[in-house]
Scaffold this motif. Structure first.
Motif, mmCIF file in Angstrom:
data_model
loop_
_atom_site.group_PDB
_atom_site.id
_atom_site.type_symbol
_atom_site.label_atom_id
_atom_site.label_comp_id
_atom_site.label_asym_id
_atom_site.label_seq_id
_atom_site.Cartn_x
_atom_site.Cartn_y
_atom_site.Cartn_z
ATOM 1 N N UNK A 1 0.864 -1.180 0.000
ATOM 2 C CA UNK A 1 0.000 0.000 0.000
ATOM 3 C C UNK A 1 0.899 1.229 0.000
ATOM 4 N N UNK A 2 0.372 2.321 -0.564
ATOM 5 C CA UNK A 2 1.133 3.559 -0.599
ATOM 6 C C UNK A 2 0.364 4.631 0.170
ATOM 7 N N UNK A 3 0.959 5.108 1.262
ATOM 8 C CA UNK A 3 0.339 6.123 2.112
ATOM 9 C C UNK A 3 0.905 7.490 1.732
ATOM 10 N N UNK A 4 0.033 8.387 1.300
ATOM 11 C CA UNK A 4 0.510 9.646 0.750
ATOM 12 C C UNK A 4 -0.233 10.844 1.329
ATOM 13 N N UNK A 5 0.436 11.979 1.308
ATOM 14 C CA UNK A 5 -0.219 13.248 1.571
ATOM 15 C C UNK A 5 -0.698 13.826 0.242
ATOM 16 N N UNK A 6 -1.503 14.873 0.318
ATOM 17 C CA UNK A 6 -1.926 15.611 -0.874
ATOM 18 C C UNK A 6 -1.653 17.091 -0.622
ATOM 19 N N UNK A 7 -1.698 17.918 -1.661
ATOM 20 C CA UNK A 7 -1.497 19.350 -1.434
ATOM 21 C C UNK A 7 -2.499 19.900 -0.419
ATOM 22 N N UNK A 8 -2.057 20.919 0.317
ATOM 23 C CA UNK A 8 -2.949 21.527 1.305
ATOM 24 C C UNK A 8 -3.780 22.621 0.651
ATOM 25 N N UNK A 9 -4.997 22.770 1.132
ATOM 26 C CA UNK A 9 -5.899 23.808 0.634
ATOM 27 C C UNK A 9 -5.583 25.161 1.252
ATOM 28 N N UNK A 10 -5.217 25.134 2.540
ATOM 29 C CA UNK A 10 -4.897 26.371 3.232
ATOM 30 C C UNK A 10 -3.902 26.101 4.356
ATOM 31 N N UNK A 11 -3.235 27.162 4.775
ATOM 32 C CA UNK A 11 -2.419 27.126 5.979
ATOM 33 C C UNK A 11 -2.890 28.243 6.887
ATOM 34 N N UNK A 12 -2.504 28.168 8.145
ATOM 35 C CA UNK A 12 -2.856 29.221 9.095
ATOM 36 C C UNK A 12 -1.582 29.818 9.656
ATOM 37 N N UNK A 13 -1.470 31.134 9.549
ATOM 38 C CA UNK A 13 -0.310 31.859 10.082
ATOM 39 C C UNK A 13 -0.789 33.096 10.823
ATOM 40 N N UNK A 14 -0.319 33.227 12.060
ATOM 41 C CA UNK A 14 -0.689 34.376 12.892
ATOM 42 C C UNK A 14 -2.201 34.557 12.978
ATOM 43 N N UNK A 15 -2.894 33.414 13.058
ATOM 44 C CA UNK A 15 -4.344 33.463 13.196
ATOM 45 C C UNK A 15 -5.099 33.756 11.913
ATOM 46 N N UNK A 16 -4.381 33.834 10.798
ATOM 47 C CA UNK A 16 -5.021 34.138 9.519
ATOM 48 C C UNK A 16 -4.972 32.918 8.600
ATOM 49 N N UNK A 17 -6.038 32.724 7.843
ATOM 50 C CA UNK A 17 -6.103 31.649 6.864
ATOM 51 C C UNK A 17 -5.535 32.136 5.535
ATOM 52 N N UNK A 18 -4.560 31.403 5.018
ATOM 53 C CA UNK A 18 -3.985 31.733 3.707
ATOM 54 C C UNK A 18 -4.293 30.577 2.762
ATOM 55 N N UNK A 19 -5.059 30.840 1.747
ATOM 56 C CA UNK A 19 -5.383 29.806 0.768
ATOM 57 C C UNK A 19 -4.152 29.489 -0.066
ATOM 58 N N UNK A 20 -3.915 28.193 -0.268
ATOM 59 C CA UNK A 20 -2.712 27.746 -0.967
ATOM 60 C C UNK A 20 -3.052 27.100 -2.302
ATOM 61 N N UNK A 21 -3.900 26.095 -2.265
ATOM 62 C CA UNK A 21 -4.238 25.349 -3.489
ATOM 63 C C UNK A 21 -5.749 25.239 -3.618
ATOM 64 N N UNK A 22 -6.206 25.201 -4.824
ATOM 65 C CA UNK A 22 -7.628 25.006 -5.075
ATOM 66 C C UNK A 22 -7.966 23.518 -4.972
ATOM 67 N N UNK A 23 -9.237 23.188 -4.796
ATOM 68 C CA UNK A 23 -9.626 21.781 -4.830
ATOM 69 C C UNK A 23 -9.195 21.077 -6.113
ATOM 70 N N UNK A 24 -9.185 21.812 -7.230
ATOM 71 C CA UNK A 24 -8.788 21.200 -8.493
ATOM 72 C C UNK A 24 -7.311 20.816 -8.485
ATOM 73 N N UNK A 25 -6.475 21.649 -7.862
ATOM 74 C CA UNK A 25 -5.045 21.334 -7.761
ATOM 75 C C UNK A 25 -4.845 20.076 -6.919
ATOM 76 N N UNK A 26 -5.577 19.969 -5.813
ATOM 77 C CA UNK A 26 -5.502 18.776 -4.969
ATOM 78 C C UNK A 26 -5.901 17.543 -5.755
#
Length: 357
Positions: A212-237
């Motif tokens: 089996x292959x256990x993998x991560x996927x791109x993240x949709x958002x990250x949180x920095x200093x209490x703020x949400x920063x969008x990183x990738x769209x659902x389509x990119x994921x």
């Protein structure tokens, strides 16, 4: 010895491995509760002690205590559970987990060999496969990767290959996990932007080195200093996962890679029809350690039950409805193998009501 099944790259699976997988998941759903990250448990337990105002530095015995308390609530909740050797070699642990949950044992050390100032991380064994094969139903390894650092990449291929050979020797299914790691001095945002290409590069070389292959996927958002920063769209994921699914000769399982449960839900929903199930840990349970209701060991356990089990059930139901069966990457199976699994319609235990619209 006849192969019970053959993957699309020609690699055959033994009768014993196939029967192990069919025993625990005859229906094809393969949801794994991941509970093997020792360093993370030390951090979570440290937060727990501070939360309950106990002056203590967490140690291995505390990690074993957490794992034992969590394990005894997984029967009937998860197909399989992943633990490290501190837990699965503990007396009475298997009995606490229950006979209906497949026990996957982590082989690698939580501390990698860091090279070239940390830009390369090389995995190493914490326990030898031959020392622990008797105690588990399957093996798991994790390699932390930097695609730009060739020497550590090659060393990790050697490590994964050794683990795969041991898995074949001892007839244990191997779950091979890759993780793109944040480089020294790299911002969280710059790291997140590398994930779409990074996950595909890792799948190409490492997905064949296991069952089996256990993998991560791109993240949709990250949180920095209490703020949400969008990183990738659902389509990119989804696009990255589609590419991995094409490349990988093995069924894929989705890890949480330390994201919160809300993001893991979104990621799983985006790719649920491309993978064979979840292999999730902290996203299920990390809030339990500092929940207001958590005041001691017993209430930590109660918080785990209250917070984690509904989350596990939610993702499991999504897997039952949409995810691939663990055998979907086989190009052939013997008639005996087919007789051990249920290839008919899916069944979901849903609410017995229809309230209309």
């Amino acid at each position: 010895m006849e192969n019970f099944a053959v993957y699309k790259d020609g690699f055959g699976v033994s009768e014993e491995i196939f029967k192990t997988l069919a025993k625990y998941s005859p229906s094809g759903v393969f949801d794994v509760f991941a509970s093997d990250q020792h360093s993370s448990y030390l951090k979570l337990t440290d937060a727990f002690f501070k939360h309950i105002k106990v002056q203590k530095k967490p140690d291995d015995n505390d990690v074993k205590e957490v794992c034992l308390r969590f394990a005894r609530h997984l029967s009937g909740q998860s197909t399989a559970a992943l633990f490290n050797h501190l837990a699965y070699l503990s007396p009475g642990f298997r009995e606490a987990l229950g006979k209906d949950v497949m026990l996957i044992g982590r082989l690698e050390d939580t501390n990698t060999e860091s090279v070239d100032g940390g830009i390369g991380q090389i995995a190493r064994f914490a326990v030898k496969p031959e020392e622990v094969a008797h105690a588990v139903d399957g093996f798991k390894i994790l390699v932390k990767l930097n695609p730009a650092h060739k020497s550590s990449w090659e060393k990790n291929i050697e490590f994964a290959s050794k683990a795969f050979e041991a898995a074949k020797k001892f007839n244990k299914p191997l779950f091979t996990e890759t993780l793109l790691f944040q480089l020294p001095g790299e911002s969280k945002l710059d790291f997140a932007k590398r994930l779409p290409d990074g996950v595909v590069a890792m799948a190409k070389d490492f997905s064949p080195l296991g069952h089996f292959y256990k993998t991560q996927v791109p993240v949709l958002w990250i949180e920095e200093d209490g703020k949400i920063i969008q990183v990738a769209s659902p389509q990119v994921v989804r696009d990255a996962t589609v590419e991995m699914e094409k490349i990988s000769p093995r069924p894929m399982l989705l890890l949480s890679a330390a994201v919160d449960f809300e993001q893991y839900c979104a990621q799983y929903g985006i790719v649920c029809d491309l993978i064979a199930g979840p292999m999730c840990g902290r996203a299920y349970f990390k809030e339990a350690f500092t929940d207001p209701a958590t005041k001691d060991w017993d209430t930590l356990e109660q918080s785990f039950v209250r917070i984690a089990l509904p989350r596990i059930k939610l993702i499991r139901r999504l897997a039952q409805a949409m995810s691939k069966p663990w055998w979907y990457k086989f190009t052939s199976m013997t008639e005996t193998a087919k007789s051990l699994i249920k290839t008919d319609t899916r069944h979901i235990l849903s609410v017995k009501a229809d309230f209309g619209y």
